[in-house]
Design a protein around this motif. Structure first.
Motif, mmCIF file in Angstrom:
data_model
loop_
_atom_site.group_PDB
_atom_site.id
_atom_site.type_symbol
_atom_site.label_atom_id
_atom_site.label_comp_id
_atom_site.label_asym_id
_atom_site.label_seq_id
_atom_site.Cartn_x
_atom_site.Cartn_y
_atom_site.Cartn_z
ATOM 1 N N ALA A 176 12.099 8.733 -10.158
ATOM 2 C CA ALA A 176 10.759 8.284 -9.786
ATOM 3 C C ALA A 176 10.477 6.891 -10.345
ATOM 4 C CB ALA A 176 9.727 9.280 -10.287
ATOM 5 N N ALA A 177 10.876 6.649 -11.599
ATOM 6 C CA ALA A 177 10.660 5.340 -12.218
ATOM 7 C C ALA A 177 11.432 4.247 -11.488
ATOM 8 C CB ALA A 177 11.078 5.389 -13.683
ATOM 9 N N ARG A 178 12.657 4.553 -11.092
ATOM 10 C CA ARG A 178 13.437 3.566 -10.339
ATOM 11 C C ARG A 178 12.787 3.250 -8.999
ATOM 12 N NH1 ARG A 178 19.478 6.091 -11.559
ATOM 13 N NH2 ARG A 178 19.767 5.107 -13.619
ATOM 14 N N SER A 179 12.234 4.265 -8.360
ATOM 15 C CA SER A 179 11.578 4.025 -7.069
ATOM 16 C C SER A 179 10.372 3.107 -7.238
ATOM 17 C CB SER A 179 11.149 5.350 -6.433
ATOM 18 O OG SER A 179 10.016 5.907 -7.069
ATOM 19 N N VAL A 180 9.623 3.298 -8.311
ATOM 20 C CA VAL A 180 8.462 2.441 -8.572
ATOM 21 C C VAL A 180 8.911 1.006 -8.828
ATOM 22 C CG1 VAL A 180 6.569 1.994 -10.176
ATOM 23 C CG2 VAL A 180 7.039 4.330 -9.424
ATOM 24 N N GLN A 181 9.980 0.829 -9.583
ATOM 25 C CA GLN A 181 10.506 -0.510 -9.847
ATOM 26 C C GLN A 181 10.938 -1.205 -8.558
ATOM 27 O OE1 GLN A 181 13.511 0.355 -12.950
ATOM 28 N NE2 GLN A 181 12.405 -1.130 -14.221
ATOM 29 N N ILE A 182 11.657 -0.492 -7.718
ATOM 30 C CA ILE A 182 12.148 -1.079 -6.464
ATOM 31 C C ILE A 182 10.993 -1.469 -5.557
ATOM 32 C CG2 ILE A 182 13.406 -0.549 -4.336
ATOM 33 C CD1 ILE A 182 15.365 1.056 -6.046
ATOM 34 N N VAL A 183 9.976 -0.619 -5.475
ATOM 35 C CA VAL A 183 8.812 -0.939 -4.646
ATOM 36 C C VAL A 183 8.085 -2.161 -5.200
ATOM 37 C CG1 VAL A 183 6.541 -0.110 -3.925
ATOM 38 C CG2 VAL A 183 8.524 1.378 -3.719
ATOM 39 N N THR A 184 8.022 -2.288 -6.517
ATOM 40 C CA THR A 184 7.413 -3.477 -7.122
ATOM 41 C C THR A 184 8.182 -4.735 -6.729
ATOM 42 O OG1 THR A 184 6.606 -2.195 -9.013
ATOM 43 C CG2 THR A 184 6.762 -4.576 -9.293
ATOM 44 N N TYR A 185 9.518 -4.661 -6.737
ATOM 45 C CA TYR A 185 10.331 -5.798 -6.306
ATOM 46 C C TYR A 185 10.068 -6.130 -4.836
ATOM 47 C CZ TYR A 185 13.024 -4.779 -10.556
ATOM 48 O OH TYR A 185 13.401 -4.553 -11.852
ATOM 49 N N ILE A 186 9.913 -5.091 -4.017
ATOM 50 C CA ILE A 186 9.662 -5.311 -2.588
ATOM 51 C C ILE A 186 8.327 -6.008 -2.378
ATOM 52 C CG2 ILE A 186 9.160 -4.126 -0.401
ATOM 53 C CD1 ILE A 186 11.276 -2.065 -1.170
ATOM 54 N N ILE B 233 11.111 7.099 9.589
ATOM 55 C CA ILE B 233 12.326 7.596 8.931
ATOM 56 C C ILE B 233 12.138 7.686 7.416
ATOM 57 C CG2 ILE B 233 14.743 7.067 8.418
ATOM 58 C CD1 ILE B 233 14.920 5.854 11.232
ATOM 59 N N THR B 234 11.610 6.625 6.803
ATOM 60 C CA THR B 234 11.433 6.636 5.345
ATOM 61 C C THR B 234 10.401 7.676 4.912
ATOM 62 O OG1 THR B 234 9.823 4.823 5.515
ATOM 63 C CG2 THR B 234 12.110 4.229 5.059
ATOM 64 N N SER B 235 9.340 7.855 5.706
ATOM 65 C CA SER B 235 8.318 8.849 5.362
ATOM 66 C C SER B 235 8.872 10.267 5.399
ATOM 67 C CB SER B 235 7.127 8.738 6.322
ATOM 68 O OG SER B 235 6.492 7.494 6.205
ATOM 69 N N LEU B 236 9.779 10.513 6.314
ATOM 70 C CA LEU B 236 10.314 11.861 6.483
ATOM 71 C C LEU B 236 11.474 12.171 5.537
ATOM 72 C CD1 LEU B 236 10.295 12.206 10.377
ATOM 73 C CD2 LEU B 236 8.799 13.389 8.754
ATOM 74 N N LEU B 237 12.277 11.163 5.228
ATOM 75 C CA LEU B 237 13.533 11.433 4.534
ATOM 76 C C LEU B 237 13.530 11.076 3.048
ATOM 77 C CD1 LEU B 237 16.143 10.272 7.222
ATOM 78 C CD2 LEU B 237 15.166 12.558 6.852
ATOM 79 N N LEU B 238 12.664 10.142 2.632
ATOM 80 C CA LEU B 238 12.720 9.664 1.248
ATOM 81 C C LEU B 238 11.595 10.238 0.404
ATOM 82 C CD1 LEU B 238 13.686 5.923 1.850
ATOM 83 C CD2 LEU B 238 15.173 7.898 1.521
ATOM 84 N N GLN B 239 11.796 10.198 -0.910
ATOM 85 C CA GLN B 239 10.822 10.740 -1.855
ATOM 86 C C GLN B 239 10.255 9.640 -2.734
ATOM 87 O OE1 GLN B 239 13.245 13.738 -3.844
ATOM 88 N NE2 GLN B 239 12.155 15.348 -2.738
ATOM 89 N N TYR B 240 9.254 10.022 -3.524
ATOM 90 C CA TYR B 240 8.612 9.151 -4.496
ATOM 91 C C TYR B 240 8.059 7.910 -3.808
ATOM 92 C CZ TYR B 240 11.549 12.199 -7.353
ATOM 93 O OH TYR B 240 12.166 13.282 -7.895
ATOM 94 N N ALA B 241 8.126 6.774 -4.472
ATOM 95 C CA ALA B 241 7.556 5.549 -3.900
ATOM 96 C C ALA B 241 8.387 5.016 -2.736
ATOM 97 C CB ALA B 241 7.443 4.475 -4.992
#
Length: 288
Positions: free
Chosen positions: A12-22, A226-234
């Motif tokens: 979850a923390a990694r997902s938040v970091q990646i979204v921040t970079y995006i 696709i991302t809404s259906l297949l991915l989790q967290y941020a």
């Protein structure tokens, strides 16, 4: 880190970091685009007459700026209050809706103009648009309200995310693709009807812009489904605002390009004989 925190917490923390970079990349991209087009943009703002479409241009152009500020604050400022995360997310979602609605309104007007202000076509477009976006608003805010926000338990990693309840967010993007498919179908039908008899450069630019805009919109809508259906967290929502920002940039850049082409043709005294009412798109009333 791995001995102190669970695999789920780390993911979850990694997902938040990646979204921040995006989002940081999106802000950089938006600023770069603004700097590149600032001269043409201010020429348009200072020389064109004030119309409803000029107001729409300003809303479309600068709403992403507010959207990015709110989301970067949400991602970068340390915050452990889930209620504040909910509030900021609602504000960000409101700016997202304003941005995409104003962008789509540009192309509703342009499709309406291509059909010579046909009231039946306008009624069909507006009905489809209102139905889809009303449903999208209900789904977006109901999902956000029902799924609580979490913050990372790992020190130094800021930002909020929703661990559950995000799969339903594919619905607004599916509905958005319905709107865009309706508009692109109307544009292609009109192009087939008038292509051989039309030799006006504004008409050609209008058709190309519309089709390119819809292709980009459909691509991002599919990506977000696709991302809404297949991915989790941020990860599930990491490309949502990217779609709105790209569409806003395309809508405003295409409008600027069309306006400058019209100014150039007027400066040359080009005789325009095609009947496309453009009073809300060009700097002053004209009949093509």
């Amino acid at each position: 880190m791995e001995t102190l925190y669970s695999a789920e917490t780390i993911a979850a923390a990694r997902s938040v970091q990646i979204v921040t970079y995006i989002y940081t990349s999106m802000a950089t991209f938006w600023m770069y685009d603004y700097v590149c087009s600032v001269r043409k943009e201010w020429t348009f703002l200072l020389q064109s007459r004030w119309t409803k479409v000029k107001g729409l241009f300003i809303i479309t152009r600068y709403t992403p700026f507010l959207l990015l500020i709110v989301h970067l604050y949400l991602s970068l400022i340390p915050n452990e209050n889930s209620n504040k995360c909910q509030l900021l997310n609602n504000i960000s979602s409101s700016f997202s809706l304003i941005s995409v609605i104003s962008s789509e309104c540009f192309f509703i007007l342009r499709t309406y103009a291509l059909w010579n202000n046909n009231k039946v076509v306008l009624a069909f477009i507006v009905t489809t648009f209102c139905a889809c976006f009303t449903a999208s608003i209900v789904v977006s805010f109901s999902v956000s309200a029902s799924a609580p926000f979490n913050t990372s338990m790992i020190p130094g990693i800021t930002g909020c995310y929703q661990a559950t309840g995000s799969t339903t967010l594919f619905v607004p993007f599916l509905l958005l693709s319905v709107v865009e498919m309706s508009l692109v179908t109307l544009t292609i039908v009109r192009a087939i009807q008038n292509w051989r008899t039309t030799r006006n450069p504004l008409y050609t630019v209008l058709l190309r812009h519309n089709v390119f805009y819809y292709v980009c919109g459909l691509f991002f809508s599919v990506l977000n489904v696709i991302t809404s259906l297949l991915l989790q967290y941020a990860y599930s929502g990491m490309f949502q605002d990217l779609q709105f920002i790209v569409l806003a940039i395309l809508a405003t850049r295409m409008h600027l390009h069309l306006w400058h082409i019209d100014q150039h043709l007027r400066g040359r005294g080009t005789d325009i004989t095609i009947h496309i009412p453009m009073s809300d798109i060009s700097p002053r009333p004209m009949v093509l």
